[in-house]
Design an enzyme around this catalytic site. Structure first.
Site, PDB file in Angstrom:
ATOM      1  N   ASP A   1     -11.917 -47.524  16.163  1.00 49.07           N
ATOM      2  CA  ASP A   1     -12.806 -47.831  15.038  1.00 49.07           C
ATOM      3  C   ASP A   1     -11.983 -48.509  13.953  1.00 49.07           C
ATOM      4  O   ASP A   1     -10.855 -48.944  14.198  1.00 49.07           O
ATOM      5  CB  ASP A   1     -13.436 -46.519  14.526  1.00 49.07           C
ATOM      6  CG  ASP A   1     -14.845 -46.712  14.000  1.00 49.07           C
ATOM      7  OD1 ASP A   1     -15.011 -47.457  13.022  1.00 49.07           O
ATOM      8  OD2 ASP A   1     -15.772 -46.108  14.570  1.00 49.07           O
TER       9      ASP A   1
ATOM     10  N   HIS B   1     -16.144 -47.003   7.816  1.00 49.23           N
ATOM     11  CA  HIS B   1     -16.781 -46.578   9.063  1.00 49.23           C
ATOM     12  C   HIS B   1     -15.896 -45.622   9.861  1.00 49.23           C
ATOM     13  O   HIS B   1     -16.364 -44.599  10.381  1.00 49.23           O
ATOM     14  CB  HIS B   1     -17.146 -47.800   9.905  1.00 49.23           C
ATOM     15  CG  HIS B   1     -18.070 -47.494  11.038  1.00 49.23           C
ATOM     16  ND1 HIS B   1     -17.623 -47.148  12.298  1.00 49.23           N
ATOM     17  CD2 HIS B   1     -19.420 -47.483  11.104  1.00 49.23           C
ATOM     18  CE1 HIS B   1     -18.673 -46.951  13.093  1.00 49.23           C
ATOM     19  NE2 HIS B   1     -19.775 -47.140  12.393  1.00 49.23           N
TER      20      HIS B   1
ATOM     21  N   SER C   1     -23.966 -45.224  15.716  1.00 50.18           N
ATOM     22  CA  SER C   1     -22.522 -44.936  15.627  1.00 50.18           C
ATOM     23  C   SER C   1     -22.281 -43.447  15.440  1.00 50.18           C
ATOM     24  O   SER C   1     -21.384 -42.857  16.058  1.00 50.18           O
ATOM     25  CB  SER C   1     -21.912 -45.667  14.420  1.00 50.18           C
ATOM     26  OG  SER C   1     -21.508 -46.968  14.734  1.00 50.18           O
TER      27      SER C   1
END
Length: 420
Positions: free
Chosen positions: A166, A197, A347
């Site tokens: 990520d 994120h 996600s």
């Protein structure tokens, strides 16, 4: 509830201020699209995939010989050699070459593929993470839906290694401190950095439990490999981009470190190099979890790739068979700057499932992939066309995987009876 939402907003705002510091520029997306990955046969087998593997190999005579070949290929085809990385899991060395413009990529790939010195060549692909920002919906935590406190009484993911591919994770966040065993930057040569994120996904996976701060991760005692393979294009947004090369380097690292679970909260086009690395992972019974891309007709890659556990939210429409569903709205999690916020998107549903897999694998270390999928799967919801799978029942999943009841025992007993 409104007070909590306002508090989270303040935390996010403070994180944004902290992100205003000068940082190295993110990779140029247009430039990445004009790059080619060229695979050459690997170094001799005495180069082992240890901590210093890349460093040893890149200073070896074999690497210099391969680099000379790569430079010859680059000159012949009008390319610029950018960088390279060993991929011992595939017996290959991967070289990145820059084409003068994007429309020259495919003709050059075909020409390279015809060269006997080249094992394979492919265009650089770009991927994107699948969060939908940080909207503050009503709190709907998996902790409540999955009876998480009861599950943690029997399993916390201890002994499991989760590789998170990520953007960067804020390793010093109060709820994430000491949760990552290793953090590596595969995007550039700069320092590892915190990004939105990656920090949000990490909190859902492994935030500390019972520490009086914030939230509890689904698998708080699992160990995290925080692998920065994606980058934020703008500091104020949680959206991030990854390339097939950065993801391949991170996958190779995860395989070397024997991660049992790989979380891929991202999507993009099918990519042969990544498929080959995923095949190695799946052959070694590594659980790979991918987030559904609702904008892709087939669910997107890697979610739609055979063997990958594809995860979506409750209401996502997809023809993908074997789709797993988990909460994907109003999920509280960690954000850069030491704060907390609410997120939604596939996600984060994928991160929840990766955490749940860690709980199941701790209880049943020898569980086979098909048994794991069966434990997580629910019967299709009747009356829908096409039929849609129901949300994961975590209590039933534990019962199916381990044969023991951890919570909601009446439902779990019924689930075990059906399984038999």
């Amino acid at each position: 509830m409104r007070w909590l939402a306002l508090l989270a907003l303040c935390c996010v705002a403070l994180a944004g201020c902290a992100a205003g510091a000068v940082r190295p520029a993110a990779p140029d997306t247009a430039q990445e699209r004009a790059r080619i990955l060229v695979m050459l046969r690997a170094a001799p087998p005495h180069f082992l995939p240890l901590d210093s593997y890349a460093g040893q190999y890149q200073s070896s005579p074999d690497h210099e010989a391969h680099r000379r070949v790569a430079m010859q290929l680059a000159r012949k085809h009008g390319l610029v050699l950018v960088t390279d990385w060993p991929m011992p899991a595939l017996g290959l060395d991967c070289f990145v070459m820059q084409a003068p413009r994007q429309d020259a990529v495919m003709p050059t790939v075909l020409a390279l593929t015809a060269d006997k010195r080249v094992e394979s060549a492919e265009p650089m692909q770009l991927f994107h993470v699948l969060g939908k920002g940080d909207p503050l919906y009503s709190l709907q935590p998996a902790a409540r839906a999955w009876h998480l406190s009861e599950l943690h009484a029997v399993s916390t993911g201890k002994g499991q290694v989760i590789a998170e591919l990520d953007s960067g994770v804020e390793l010093a966040h109060p709820d994430l401190a000491r949760q990552a065993t290793q953090a590596r930057n595969f995007v550039d040569d700069g320092d590892y950095r915190a990004e939105a994120h990656g920090t949000e996904v990490a909190g859902i996976l492994v935030a500390q439990a019972d520490n009086g701060i914030g939230i509890a991760g689904i698998a708080p005692d699992a160990r995290l490999l925080a692998l920065r393979a994606c980058w934020q294009e703008r500091p104020e947004a949680s959206a991030a981009v990854c390339s097939s090369f950065t993801l391949a380097k991170a996958l190779q690292f995860a395989l070397e470190r024997r991660a049992q679970i790989i979380n891929l909260s991202l999507a993009g086009p099918r990519d042969r190099l990544l498929e080959r690395l995923l095949d190695v992972a799946l052959a070694h019974r590594v659980t790979v979890v991918g987030a559904l891309d609702e904008t892709a007709a087939d669910g997107g890659f890697p979610a739609a790739y055979p063997g990958v556990l594809a995860v979506a939210g409750e209401h996502a429409a997809s023809p993908l068979k074997g789709l797993l569903r988990a909460p994907d709205e109003g999920i509280p999690t960690t954000v850069p700057g030491g704060g907390f916020g609410f997120v939604d998107g596939s996600s984060f549903a994928a991160a929840e499932v990766s955490g749940l897999v860690a709980l199941l694998r701790q209880l049943s270390p020898a569980i086979r992939p098909e048994a794991l999928l069966d434990a997580l799967s629910a019967a299709p919801t009747p009356g829908l066309d096409p039929p849609r799978s129901a949300m994961i029942d975590a209590c039933a999943a534990v019962a199916r995987a381990s044969g023991r009841c951890a919570c909601d025992c009446r439902a779990a007993s019924a689930s075990m009876s059906v399984a038999r």
